[in-house]
Design a protein around this motif. Sequence first.
Motif, PDB file in Angstrom:
ATOM      1  N   LEU A 135       5.742 -11.151   3.172  1.00  0.00           N
ATOM      2  CA  LEU A 135       4.948 -10.332   3.028  1.00  0.00           C
ATOM      3  C   LEU A 135       4.673  -9.197   2.428  1.00  0.00           C
ATOM      4  CD1 LEU A 135       2.035 -11.256   5.521  1.00  0.00           C
ATOM      5  CD2 LEU A 135       1.700 -12.050   3.509  1.00  0.00           C
ATOM      6  N   ALA A 136       5.545  -8.038   2.265  1.00  0.00           N
ATOM      7  CA  ALA A 136       6.531  -6.643   1.858  1.00  0.00           C
ATOM      8  C   ALA A 136       6.785  -7.108   0.472  1.00  0.00           C
ATOM      9  CB  ALA A 136       6.733  -6.188   2.682  1.00  0.00           C
ATOM     10  N   GLY A 137       8.228  -8.063   0.461  1.00  0.00           N
ATOM     11  CA  GLY A 137       7.958  -9.337  -0.495  1.00  0.00           C
ATOM     12  C   GLY A 137       8.028  -9.026  -1.614  1.00  0.00           C
ATOM     13  N   ARG A 138       6.736 -10.522  -1.629  1.00  0.00           N
ATOM     14  CA  ARG A 138       5.834 -10.498  -2.231  1.00  0.00           C
ATOM     15  C   ARG A 138       4.817  -9.826  -2.944  1.00  0.00           C
ATOM     16  NH1 ARG A 138       1.107 -15.859  -1.215  1.00  0.00           N
ATOM     17  NH2 ARG A 138       1.136 -16.445  -3.053  1.00  0.00           N
ATOM     18  N   TRP A 139       3.956  -8.825  -1.979  1.00  0.00           N
ATOM     19  CA  TRP A 139       3.112  -8.074  -2.541  1.00  0.00           C
ATOM     20  C   TRP A 139       3.532  -6.263  -2.965  1.00  0.00           C
ATOM     21  CZ3 TRP A 139      -0.383 -10.576  -4.075  1.00  0.00           C
ATOM     22  CH2 TRP A 139      -0.738 -12.308  -3.371  1.00  0.00           C
ATOM     23  N   LEU A 140       4.451  -5.894  -2.398  1.00  0.00           N
ATOM     24  CA  LEU A 140       4.628  -4.796  -1.845  1.00  0.00           C
ATOM     25  C   LEU A 140       4.510  -4.041  -3.369  1.00  0.00           C
ATOM     26  CD1 LEU A 140       4.672  -1.650  -1.430  1.00  0.00           C
ATOM     27  CD2 LEU A 140       7.077  -1.847  -0.061  1.00  0.00           C
ATOM     28  N   ALA A 141       5.360  -4.751  -3.807  1.00  0.00           N
ATOM     29  CA  ALA A 141       5.424  -3.976  -6.187  1.00  0.00           C
ATOM     30  C   ALA A 141       4.676  -4.438  -6.743  1.00  0.00           C
ATOM     31  CB  ALA A 141       7.137  -4.932  -6.268  1.00  0.00           C
ATOM     32  N   HIS A 188      -5.433  -1.070  -7.134  1.00  0.00           N
ATOM     33  CA  HIS A 188      -6.961  -2.123  -7.211  1.00  0.00           C
ATOM     34  C   HIS A 188      -6.171  -3.462  -7.132  1.00  0.00           C
ATOM     35  CE1 HIS A 188      -8.983   2.010  -7.725  1.00  0.00           C
ATOM     36  NE2 HIS A 188      -7.992   1.933  -8.898  1.00  0.00           N
ATOM     37  N   ASP A 189      -5.518  -3.888  -7.077  1.00  0.00           N
ATOM     38  CA  ASP A 189      -5.270  -5.684  -6.823  1.00  0.00           C
ATOM     39  C   ASP A 189      -5.488  -5.559  -5.374  1.00  0.00           C
ATOM     40  OD1 ASP A 189      -4.309  -8.026  -5.727  1.00  0.00           O
ATOM     41  OD2 ASP A 189      -2.200  -7.486  -7.937  1.00  0.00           O
ATOM     42  N   PRO A 190      -6.636  -6.445  -5.206  1.00  0.00           N
ATOM     43  CA  PRO A 190      -7.248  -6.720  -3.931  1.00  0.00           C
ATOM     44  C   PRO A 190      -6.644  -7.346  -2.790  1.00  0.00           C
ATOM     45  CG  PRO A 190      -8.289  -7.852  -5.539  1.00  0.00           C
ATOM     46  CD  PRO A 190      -7.783  -6.878  -6.094  1.00  0.00           C
ATOM     47  N   ASP A 191      -5.577  -9.170  -3.665  1.00  0.00           N
ATOM     48  CA  ASP A 191      -4.759  -9.616  -3.028  1.00  0.00           C
ATOM     49  C   ASP A 191      -3.207  -9.018  -2.485  1.00  0.00           C
ATOM     50  OD1 ASP A 191      -6.791 -11.814  -3.353  1.00  0.00           O
ATOM     51  OD2 ASP A 191      -5.313 -12.196  -4.636  1.00  0.00           O
ATOM     52  N   ALA A 192      -3.059  -7.425  -3.272  1.00  0.00           N
ATOM     53  CA  ALA A 192      -1.900  -7.063  -2.555  1.00  0.00           C
ATOM     54  C   ALA A 192      -2.204  -5.790  -1.690  1.00  0.00           C
ATOM     55  CB  ALA A 192      -1.312  -6.550  -3.713  1.00  0.00           C
ATOM     56  N   ARG A 193      -3.409  -5.531  -1.903  1.00  0.00           N
ATOM     57  CA  ARG A 193      -3.920  -4.657  -0.461  1.00  0.00           C
ATOM     58  C   ARG A 193      -3.895  -5.023   0.779  1.00  0.00           C
ATOM     59  NH1 ARG A 193      -1.816   0.263  -1.682  1.00  0.00           N
ATOM     60  NH2 ARG A 193      -2.581   1.003  -3.885  1.00  0.00           N
ATOM     61  N   ALA A 194      -5.035  -6.830   0.475  1.00  0.00           N
ATOM     62  CA  ALA A 194      -4.694  -7.382   1.565  1.00  0.00           C
ATOM     63  C   ALA A 194      -3.396  -7.720   2.811  1.00  0.00           C
ATOM     64  CB  ALA A 194      -5.747  -8.614   1.606  1.00  0.00           C
ATOM     65  N   GLY A 195      -2.824  -8.366   1.467  1.00  0.00           N
ATOM     66  CA  GLY A 195      -1.110  -9.089   1.636  1.00  0.00           C
ATOM     67  C   GLY A 195      -0.818  -7.841   2.805  1.00  0.00           C
TER      68      GLY A 195
END
Length: 376
Positions: free
Chosen positions: A219-225, A232-239
């Motif tokens: 999840l960190a690899g997919r969403w942290l960057a 303000h990306d809600p999917d990234a924050r949820a990930g």
Amino acid sequence: MNALGTPIDLIQPPRLIFGRGTAAEAGRWLASHGIRRPMVVTDTFNAARVGGLDLPGEPLVWGELAGEPTTDDLARVVATAEQAGVDAVIGFGGGSSMDLAKLVAVLTGSGQSFSEVVGAEKVAGKKLPIVQVPTTAGTGSEVGTRALVTDVAALAKCAVQSRYMLADLAVVDPDLALGMPRSITVATGVDALAHCVEAFTNRKAHPVIDLYAFEGIRLAGRWLAKAADDGHDPDARAGMALASLYGGYCLGPVNTAGGHAVSYPLGARYHVAHGAANALIFPHVLAFNAPATPERTAAILEALGLPVSTEPAKVFAAANDWCVRLGCEMRMSTFGVPADDLPAMAGEAHAIRRLLDNNPRDLAETDILSIYRAAF
């Protein structure tokens, strides 16, 4: 690494609510349990956002936390709780706020001092219900039974572990992290990643926890960057909220290892934020451990979308470049650490046996000093 049938003891909150827009569930739960004087332990920024929790009765907001908690902070907040006669405590913020809330819940009116509860299972009992509401995606403290406080006299981080400090309710609302600055997003995100990585490459690694650890890494690899690039990306924050939660699940039965031990003196001595200190140290310890855990190191790099290798130099280069691209500060000297203090810091880190004994490869004091010098 432990075999499939190795006993493991998982302790998790009896209720956890996860999802966007769920913050007000904290107040509804407290109201349903007859709470009329809840105390919110938070920082100066989040003190202005307490209204979103929809708290019942006459809430008391203690918003004096300005950094990682110290014994001075703890003394003040416990005294405030005792004087006000609060009947519940809410940790609202990052790991610092949540850790302090845990200690308020067990020390208020207990007659026990902080020094008497440092260590494992020395707390006499829980005095107040605990609700934890994280606003960052880093520590996973909302589901843990440990609290870290810096002893201002000893200049050392002290850990308290107790089943009585487990939250009665954890509410993880990813929307609370929307708009968080890039620097905090990255530092807390790499801290969440480090929890998962250090559990996955741990001497006590267990198949039950591997499930959480590896998914947290992925999840960190997919969403942290993405979270860093667009606050303000809600999917990234949820990930990232989920990655942090999974990292928290790793801390109880397995815990962290060398990376956290080596990073602690940076916070205790020079007040480097916990996440920033872990990010700085992360590539060095990952590379150091690679010969002891080659398959898992390769899997970590692949999950992060990095070139796969088990050679320490290549592992370090890949992980360090990833942190740099995120915007992490990767030099100790930038934080004002004097070169003359590195040997003393290495001695302090080497003494943190509760973590270093988990490391898959022995980290001698000379190895820690070498890491500090390489990171200086």
